[in-house]
Design an enzyme around this catalytic site. Structure first.
Site, PDB file in Angstrom:
ATOM      1  N   LYS A  79       0.840  -1.199   0.000  1.00  0.00           N
ATOM      2  CA  LYS A  79       0.000   0.000   0.000  1.00  0.00           C
ATOM      3  C   LYS A  79       0.873   1.246   0.000  1.00  0.00           C
ATOM      4  O   LYS A  79       1.893   1.301   0.693  1.00  0.00           O
ATOM      5  CB  LYS A  79      -0.911  -0.030   1.226  1.00  0.00           C
ATOM      6  CG  LYS A  79      -1.940   1.099   1.294  1.00  0.00           C
ATOM      7  CD  LYS A  79      -2.824   0.938   2.524  1.00  0.00           C
ATOM      8  CE  LYS A  79      -3.873   2.027   2.648  1.00  0.00           C
ATOM      9  NZ  LYS A  79      -4.725   1.847   3.843  1.00  0.00           N
ATOM     10  N   SER A 153      -9.586   1.814   3.140  1.00  0.00           N
ATOM     11  CA  SER A 153      -8.747   2.612   2.276  1.00  0.00           C
ATOM     12  C   SER A 153      -7.719   1.798   1.486  1.00  0.00           C
ATOM     13  O   SER A 153      -7.090   2.306   0.556  1.00  0.00           O
ATOM     14  CB  SER A 153      -7.998   3.654   3.110  1.00  0.00           C
ATOM     15  OG  SER A 153      -7.117   3.043   4.038  1.00  0.00           O
ATOM     16  N   SER A 177      -9.942  -0.759   7.155  1.00  0.00           N
ATOM     17  CA  SER A 177      -9.392  -0.515   5.821  1.00  0.00           C
ATOM     18  C   SER A 177      -8.736  -1.706   5.147  1.00  0.00           C
ATOM     19  O   SER A 177      -8.430  -1.643   3.962  1.00  0.00           O
ATOM     20  CB  SER A 177      -8.392   0.640   5.877  1.00  0.00           C
ATOM     21  OG  SER A 177      -9.033   1.857   6.137  1.00  0.00           O
TER      22      SER A 177
END
Length: 458
Positions: A79, A153, A177
């Protein structure tokens, strides 16, 4: 053989590498082919093609030389709020870019274990949203239906696993997330106990709540990655006892989570309950007392801490932020420090209440998200706050308490989209959560289902 490698689980890829049925360079070519086919999904901010090929060649030498680590030749995406040396960290923003000279501790440990770096994945701007729909930067779309959101997210990380572009991915989870996008894209996402995995050199959303988590197709894949993440920690990352039976376990079905689910998701979870009971588990209702209150005070903590991280940029360049993220950050600026301190004290009290209510159960379960993936068009309108609230509804409570929680595929809903089953246990019971999830996946094929195939992009 590389054309089919994107269908392999992490465990299958590793076994094929050790048998020398396939080489690391073939595995890397399979990852790159999957990225090419699925480019419209927007999983990646940066694809590290040259680095991946070089890492794969080194992995071949390690395998031939008998010096392979537990993740040698396995592709891992990261990420884009987790630092990887030599690559910028953009944190999902159209304007922020931080030059990175050292690896985050989480990625460093996987690299030491032999993982090959595939790329940096897309995310909701600054990790402050649950849809991964960015309007100023690129959105990560759901491979099951590109008109729908991937969830956030850590949406790009989930999508990278769903399309077969890697064996695993690192994400972060502050309110759900990792588990939200895992549920919406049909993969497995594990949030460990708070503080178990180092967050050093991870761009913060809320330092007191942020957690580094793992995506893979299966709980066994997540467990394999976790062993390397914890190998240098006290107690290490030993094997998880794998048992095909759940006999003797008492599972609490969160009443409010199931009641609020859409009919399509409720049907999936009801079917999953039959599997759990068939494996010998006793399932009974559990009510999480003060859940909404706990979620509210923790949202105050997150809002205040996030606003402090962004205070200077909010003053100097507020118009560069996504509208939804700026609104949340500005709300955080309005929180007095005294309210923040009170919220932290209240969070500790409510954590004790939430954990006490689960004490008679080995784990609690329910739908990860009460709906299937929302349409992208619903995430950028006046409906966006309501969509955000729905996506976070069932996950946030386990960030309040710091409990380990996992989302595994629970099957395909009547609308053709995946739905996730969430499993959580007490703080420190990470292996129990993974073991339960592995038992369910040994008895089902839900994790084997893939998004409809896409042809290569011309």
């Amino acid at each position: 053989m590389s054309a089919s490698l994107s269908e392999f689980t992490l465990e299958e890829t590793r076994a094929a590498l050790l048998r020398r049925d396939v080489s690391p360079t073939e595995v890397a070519a399979g990852y790159l082919a999957a990225i090419g086919r699925w480019e419209p999904a927007g999983a990646f901010v940066t694809v590290s093609e040259e680095r991946l090929r070089a890492d794969a060649r080194r992995a071949e030498n390690d395998l031939l030389g008998g010096t392979a680590g537990p993740l040698t030749g396995i592709g891992v995406s990261v990420k884009d709020n987790i630092d990887v040396a030599g690559l910028p960290t953009t944190a999902g923003s159209a304007w922020f870019s931080e030059r990175v000279v050292a690896d985050a501790e989480s990625w460093r440990r996987l690299a030491v274990a032999g993982a090959v770096h595939v790329g940096k994945t897309n995310m909701h701007e600054f990790a402050y949203g649950a849809s991964n729909v960015n309007h100023k930067a690129r959105a990560a779309l759901n491979p099951w239906d590109l008109r729908r959101a991937s969830g956030g997210s850590s949406g790009g990380s989930a999508v990278s696993v769903a399309i077969g572009a890697c064996g695993a991915s690192l994400g972060t989870d502050t309110g759900g997330s990792v588990r939200i996008p895992a549920a919406l894209t049909g993969v497995t996402g594990f949030k460990p106990s708070q503080g178990l995995v180092p967050t050093a050199k991870v761009f913060p959303l809320s330092p007191s709540c942020d957690t580094v988590g793992v995506f893979s197709r299966t709980a066994a894949g997540c467990a394999h990655v976790m062993r390397s993440l914890l190998a240098e920690s006290a107690g290490g990352g030993g094997d998880i006892r794998r048992d095909s039976s759940l006999r003797g376990l008492r599972l609490g079905l969160v009443r409010a989570h199931l009641a609020a689910a859409s009919p399509a998701v409720r049907e999936v979870i009801t079917s999953a309950l039959g599997v759990l009971e068939g494996l010998g588990a006793a399932v009974d209702w559990v009510d999480l007392r003060h859940e909404e209150e706990a979620r509210a005070v923790t949202s105050t903590v997150v809002a205040f801490e996030a606003a402090q991280v962004h205070r200077r940029w909010l003053r100097d360049r507020p118009g560069d932020y996504e509208d939804d993220v700026r609104a949340r950050l500005e709300k955080g600026l309005a929180v007095p420090a005294s309210h923040y301190r009170a919220a932290k004290r209240e969070r500790r009290r409510l954590t004790a209440e939430l954990l006490a209510g689960q004490a008679s159960f080995d784990a609690v379960i329910g739908p990860t998200v009460p709906v299937t993936a929302p349409k992208v068009t619903d995430c950028g309108t006046e409906r966006a706050p309501a969509v955000q609230a729905v996506l976070l509804a069932n996950t946030y409570c386990f960030n309040v308490t710091g409990q380990p929680a996992i989302s595994i595929p629970g099957g395909t809903a009547s609308d053709g989209l995946p739905a996730g089953l969430q499993i959580a246990a007490g703080p420190g019971k990470d292996r129990d959560v993974l073991a339960i999830a592995m038992a369910v996946q040994d008895a089902t094929d839900w994790h084997d289902r893939r998004p409809p195939p896409k042809e290569p992009v011309p």
